[in-house]
Each structure stands twice: as C-alpha cells, then as structure tokens.
Design a protein around this motif. Structure first.
Motif, PDB file in Angstrom:
ATOM      1  N   ASN A 227      -5.899   1.754  -1.029  1.00 48.58           N
ATOM      2  CA  ASN A 227      -6.712   2.008   0.167  1.00 48.58           C
ATOM      3  C   ASN A 227      -8.072   2.613  -0.155  1.00 48.58           C
ATOM      4  O   ASN A 227      -8.647   3.330   0.667  1.00 48.58           O
ATOM      5  N   GLU A 228      -8.607   2.317  -1.351  1.00 52.68           N
ATOM      6  CA  GLU A 228      -9.941   2.819  -1.681  1.00 52.68           C
ATOM      7  C   GLU A 228     -11.010   2.047  -0.906  1.00 52.68           C
ATOM      8  O   GLU A 228     -12.096   2.566  -0.657  1.00 52.68           O
ATOM      9  N   LYS A 229     -10.712   0.802  -0.564  1.00 53.75           N
ATOM     10  CA  LYS A 229     -11.622  -0.018   0.241  1.00 53.75           C
ATOM     11  C   LYS A 229     -10.825  -0.765   1.297  1.00 53.75           C
ATOM     12  O   LYS A 229      -9.653  -1.076   1.098  1.00 53.75           O
ATOM     13  N   GLU A 230     -11.486  -1.068   2.413  1.00 49.38           N
ATOM     14  CA  GLU A 230     -10.868  -1.915   3.425  1.00 49.38           C
ATOM     15  C   GLU A 230     -10.871  -3.354   2.939  1.00 49.38           C
ATOM     16  O   GLU A 230     -11.871  -3.835   2.395  1.00 49.38           O
ATOM     17  N   LEU A 231      -9.767  -4.042   3.126  1.00 50.95           N
ATOM     18  CA  LEU A 231      -9.672  -5.437   2.713  1.00 50.95           C
ATOM     19  C   LEU A 231     -10.059  -6.351   3.876  1.00 50.95           C
ATOM     20  O   LEU A 231      -9.804  -6.025   5.042  1.00 50.95           O
TER      21      LEU A 231
ATOM     22  N   ASP B 216      -8.120  -3.234  -4.573  1.00 51.50           N
ATOM     23  CA  ASP B 216      -9.216  -2.530  -3.906  1.00 51.50           C
ATOM     24  C   ASP B 216     -10.204  -1.893  -4.879  1.00 51.50           C
ATOM     25  O   ASP B 216     -11.226  -1.348  -4.458  1.00 51.50           O
TER      26      ASP B 216
ATOM     27  N   GLU C  61      -3.969  -3.155  -7.860  1.00 53.46           N
ATOM     28  CA  GLU C  61      -5.093  -2.348  -7.388  1.00 53.46           C
ATOM     29  C   GLU C  61      -6.292  -3.230  -7.054  1.00 53.46           C
ATOM     30  O   GLU C  61      -7.396  -3.052  -7.580  1.00 53.46           O
TER      31      GLU C  61
ATOM     32  N   ILE D 201     -16.007  -5.834  -2.895  1.00 58.01           N
ATOM     33  CA  ILE D 201     -15.480  -6.155  -1.568  1.00 58.01           C
ATOM     34  C   ILE D 201     -15.277  -7.650  -1.379  1.00 58.01           C
ATOM     35  O   ILE D 201     -14.422  -8.088  -0.599  1.00 58.01           O
TER      36      ILE D 201
ATOM     37  N   SER E 173      -2.585  -1.992  -3.456  1.00 55.67           N
ATOM     38  CA  SER E 173      -3.857  -1.384  -3.047  1.00 55.67           C
ATOM     39  C   SER E 173      -3.640   0.099  -2.810  1.00 55.67           C
ATOM     40  O   SER E 173      -2.609   0.507  -2.253  1.00 55.67           O
TER      41      SER E 173
ATOM     42  N   LYS F  82       0.849  -1.187   0.000  1.00 54.82           N
ATOM     43  CA  LYS F  82       0.000   0.000   0.000  1.00 54.82           C
ATOM     44  C   LYS F  82       0.888   1.242   0.000  1.00 54.82           C
ATOM     45  O   LYS F  82       2.073   1.180   0.312  1.00 54.82           O
TER      46      LYS F  82
END
Length: 280
Positions: free
Chosen positions: A160-164, A118, A116, A122, A158, A32
């Motif tokens: 960090n556009e979404k939490e993994l 993210d 990428e 989800i 990633s 990240k």
C-alpha cells in the motif's frame, strides 16, 4: 486443485477461500496487508501445497514492466557482430526472457509471484494489463507472439505504498490479510516453536500485543518480528519470570531490538516508562 494451507503456514479460512477463488476465476490474486504478515510467504506455500514450481519476480523502484516480458541485448549483438560471430544472424540469441515469459512457456502450471508491485512506477501495473488478462504478449524483434501454455497462478503483493490503478484492480481478486488475533498467532508460533513453554509464550504474547497497542508508534511490530523476538528469548534462555507481569508502560521489553525498528519508537516507549515510574 484447492489450497488448504501447509504444515509450515497457517492460512485462515478467509485466506484459503481467496486463494481458491482466484484460482477458480483464473485471475491474479492481489494480496495486501501489513509488512511481515506473510504475503510473500503465501506464494511460496501455495507452490509447496499444490506441488507447483514457483517463479518469483521481486519488484524494485527501477523495475520496468518490459523486464518481466523480455529484454533485447543490442549491446551484445553489436559486440558479436564486430567479432564476426555467426550467431548474430539469429536475433533470438539476444532475447533475454523475463519472469512472465518463463511462466508462460512452462510445460506445467506454475505459481508466479509479482512481489511488492507498489514499489515500481505508477504506470507499471497498467503496462501489464493486457499480458495478465490475455496471457500473451508480442515480441517485436522476432515478430512472434508468446502465449501461455498453461495459465499460471499469479500472486501479486502490495504494501500500500502507492494506490494501484482501477483498471488493474478490476482484473484482480483482492484479499487483505488481517493482522492475526491471539489465537491465530499462537498457531503461527506453534509452527515455528512447537516445544515452546506455554507460560513463556503467554507472557511474550501479552507484551507483544501491548506494544502494538501503544499509540503513536511509527511501526508496530509484525508477525515476523514476533517470531524473531521469540527466537532470541529461547536462544538466550530468558526465563518467563523476566517477562511475567511486565508492563510496557513501566519498562521496555528485553531484546526490544527485534520488535522495535526505529529510534522514535524506542524513545516513545522509554518516555512512557519514565512517566509511569515518575508517577509512583
């Protein structure tokens, strides 16, 4: 097998340790960091540095995990059956191999980039848990199991556009690429512009880091944008006197379009410069 960076990529000691730890543990390396800090390029340079083939899987918002394994082309099979093509009797002719399948069946170890992650839905990371952990998957159409001949080095990026998901994170070795300090940034610039004048570089670096410090920026300029800006300064033969003692509080930088990527940030710097001049 150890990664120590390449002549085209400045890898900090911490980043080298993270890459080699992931290789040792045989776990995916989850990277990240700010956009433009060289996450995707890292996989390319690991491939070059270790002399391994690179297989790239660039993720989009519409990408499904199944596409990384394989896809069954039922439409082509139906069309061929209508035309009387004999190959319809072998269903394997209509199995389209995905990037993971390509990496698994390679004769030698490869570097697999999942770029990428993210961006996708989800559930996308969860759908790859077993495949990345066990390095195998089942093909229902042929009733066969595809196992990795040699475990690939997996690099996952990633923004960090979404939490993994936690279950996915547990299976990865994690590293956050910190934004380079001035010393590291000079080394990065030297890779791209080995003959750049020291005075020009010093002035440009001061402006670049000053812009990044401006509070309220929607998008701070990144490493890749600094490289683009320097390329333009050199191409236009901008003398260092133009940059010397320039303060972003009193004027926005020349060729600022390489550094600033939206109108809000341009207006913010213009406003700051106007307010500073008005106080004089």
């Amino acid at each position: 097998m150890r990664f120590t960076g390449t002549s085209d990529y400045v890898a900090t000691e911490e980043l080298q340790m993270a890459v080699n730890a992931a290789i040792c543990l045989q776990k995916p390396l989850l990277i990240k960091g700010e956009p433009g800090t060289g996450k995707t390029m890292l996989a390319e340079q690991i491939s070059a540095g270790l002399g391994l083939e690179l297989i790239q899987w660039h993720i989009k918002s519409t990408t499904r995990a199944q596409q990384g394994l394989y896809e069954y082309d039922a439409v082509s099979r139906l069309r061929d059956s209508q035309l009387g093509d004999p190959k319809v009797h072998d269903i394997s002719n209509y199995i389209l191999k995905g990037k993971l399948w390509q990496a698994f069946e390679a004769d030698k170890q490869v570097v697999l980039l999942i770029d990428e992650i993210d961006k996708a839905d989800i559930e996308f990371p969860n759908d790859l848990l077993l495949e990345l952990d066990k390095m195998e998957f089942y093909v229902y159409e042929t009733r066969s199991i595809v196992k990795a001949r040699t475990r690939p080095i997996v690099i996952i990026t990633s923004n960090n556009e979404k939490e993994l998901p936690d279950a996915f994170l547990r299976r990865c070795f994690f590293h956050f690429i910190k934004f380079p300090d001035a010393v590291t940034m000079e080394k990065i610039v030297a890779v791209h512009f080995p003959d750049i004048k020291k005075e020009l570089l010093a002035q440009a670096m001061d402006i670049f880091f000053d812009v990044r410090k401006v509070p309220g920026l929607k998008k701070r300029p990144s490493t890749s944008e600094l490289i683009d800006w320097l390329k333009l300064l050199l191409a236009d033969d901008i003398p260092e006197e133009v940059l010397k003692n320039q303060d972003v509080k009193s004027a926005i930088p020349p060729l600022y379009g390489a550094l600033l990527k939206n109108e809000q940030d341009v207006h913010l710097l213009e406003k700051i410069a106007f307010m500073h001049r008005a106080k004089r």
